[in-house]
Enzyme design. Sequence first.
Site, PDB file in Angstrom:
ATOM      1  N   GLY A   1       0.735  -1.251   0.000  1.00  0.00           N
ATOM      2  CA  GLY A   1       0.000   0.000   0.000  1.00  0.00           C
ATOM      3  C   GLY A   1       0.762   1.296   0.000  1.00  0.00           C
ATOM      4  O   GLY A   1       0.214   2.325   0.392  1.00  0.00           O
TER       5      GLY A   1
ATOM      6  N   GLU B   1      -5.232  -4.125   4.364  1.00  0.00           N
ATOM      7  CA  GLU B   1      -6.219  -3.551   3.457  1.00  0.00           C
ATOM      8  C   GLU B   1      -5.679  -3.444   2.033  1.00  0.00           C
ATOM      9  O   GLU B   1      -6.430  -3.564   1.065  1.00  0.00           O
ATOM     10  CB  GLU B   1      -6.698  -2.188   3.965  1.00  0.00           C
ATOM     11  N   ASP B   2      -4.367  -3.236   1.882  1.00  0.00           N
ATOM     12  CA  ASP B   2      -3.783  -3.122   0.555  1.00  0.00           C
ATOM     13  C   ASP B   2      -3.867  -4.447  -0.194  1.00  0.00           C
ATOM     14  O   ASP B   2      -4.304  -4.517  -1.347  1.00  0.00           O
ATOM     15  CB  ASP B   2      -2.340  -2.626   0.631  1.00  0.00           C
ATOM     16  N   TYR B   3      -3.474  -5.516   0.466  1.00  0.00           N
ATOM     17  CA  TYR B   3      -3.534  -6.852  -0.149  1.00  0.00           C
ATOM     18  C   TYR B   3      -4.974  -7.230  -0.486  1.00  0.00           C
ATOM     19  O   TYR B   3      -5.255  -7.778  -1.555  1.00  0.00           O
ATOM     20  CB  TYR B   3      -2.925  -7.877   0.813  1.00  0.00           C
TER      21      TYR B   3
END
Length: 384
Positions: free
Chosen positions: A208, A233-235
């Site tokens: 992210g 949250e990025d993954y």
Amino acid sequence: MLTVIVYFYALILGISLIHLAVSAVVTARRMKQKPDLKILNELESLPGISILKPLKGIDDNLELNLRSFFELDYPDYELIFGLQNTDDPALPIVNKLMMAYPGVNARIVVENSEIGLNPKINNLHNMEKYIRGRYVLISDSNTQVKPEFLNYMLAAILKPDVGLVTATIRGIGAKKLAAIFENLHINTYVSPNVFVADALSGIPVVIGKSILISTQILKRMGGFKAFKNFLAEDYLLGLKTKSLGLKVSTIPIMVDNVNIEWSLKRFINRHTRWAKIRRNMHIHHYFIESVSNPIALAVILALLLHNALGAGLLLLVTLVKMAHDIYLSRLMKSDLKWYHFFLTPVKDLLISILWFVPFISNTVNWRDNYFKIGKRSELRPLFN
């Protein structure tokens, strides 16, 4: 029995060395595949891009990091800085830059409301209602970019069926030991293996530091609140993009992750946190990951052999790994010095020890927030 174990570790070490070769080949190939900016000439006008900058405290070189986003060579972008209170020491720096660049469309959002347990998502959610662009760039505060950065990101996302674009992370600026460890690991392991995971298995590994996604697709996902109680949250943004039938693209355009004055405690905390995330996302992938540390495997083999052959193999593997890291660092145009690579074995052995931590602890510390981490990186309060 000992002979069987020795042959087993020798086999795994061989696989690990093959992984090194694959990493070098795939990275060299991908570094040549920069987006073609000619696609932008086909547009009547470039779409608006909203850059979200969640801030908390002072990162290394914060003013220079943020300044690079005020100097982007792109006609239609806005900067939205999110803070959770007016006492944050990053606020005066943002105000100073906004005064220095009055021609840049920038605003500050100070709001401490929380929709979930992920502090970064809380901050992004508070900024979400101010987005005006057709695309959103989620950008961490400890990053720097070149003026043409947005043009390359946009060119990549305009390709057919691409739903999310992320840049390649390059660690720069290290002065202290732990910061050197961090930049070595980013430049020679983390970023190259994003390419390898994509090339070999099609896994969209999204980190992210810099994520570009359309506002329309973000809304289809349910906005930032859909990730409110997940640490990775990025993954998960990458997985959600793929579930919508769209592609995730990591382009070989650098976003510089500035790491200068790190403590060893910070390095250990970060990598135990990342290890716990990976272990709870895909445990089978996490076990496979252990094969990608040839120096640690060579140490085990040398101890098992307990002779000159084992010592010689360990020396040879160490030299091969150092050469591999130097090669990848040059591909990344890193600012690491030649003598930094003598720290490669120390860093790799430390990482190998940290690999075991998720099996004895599920507690994470992220920017002074403490949680328990569960499946798919779901967060739970440390104290119920």
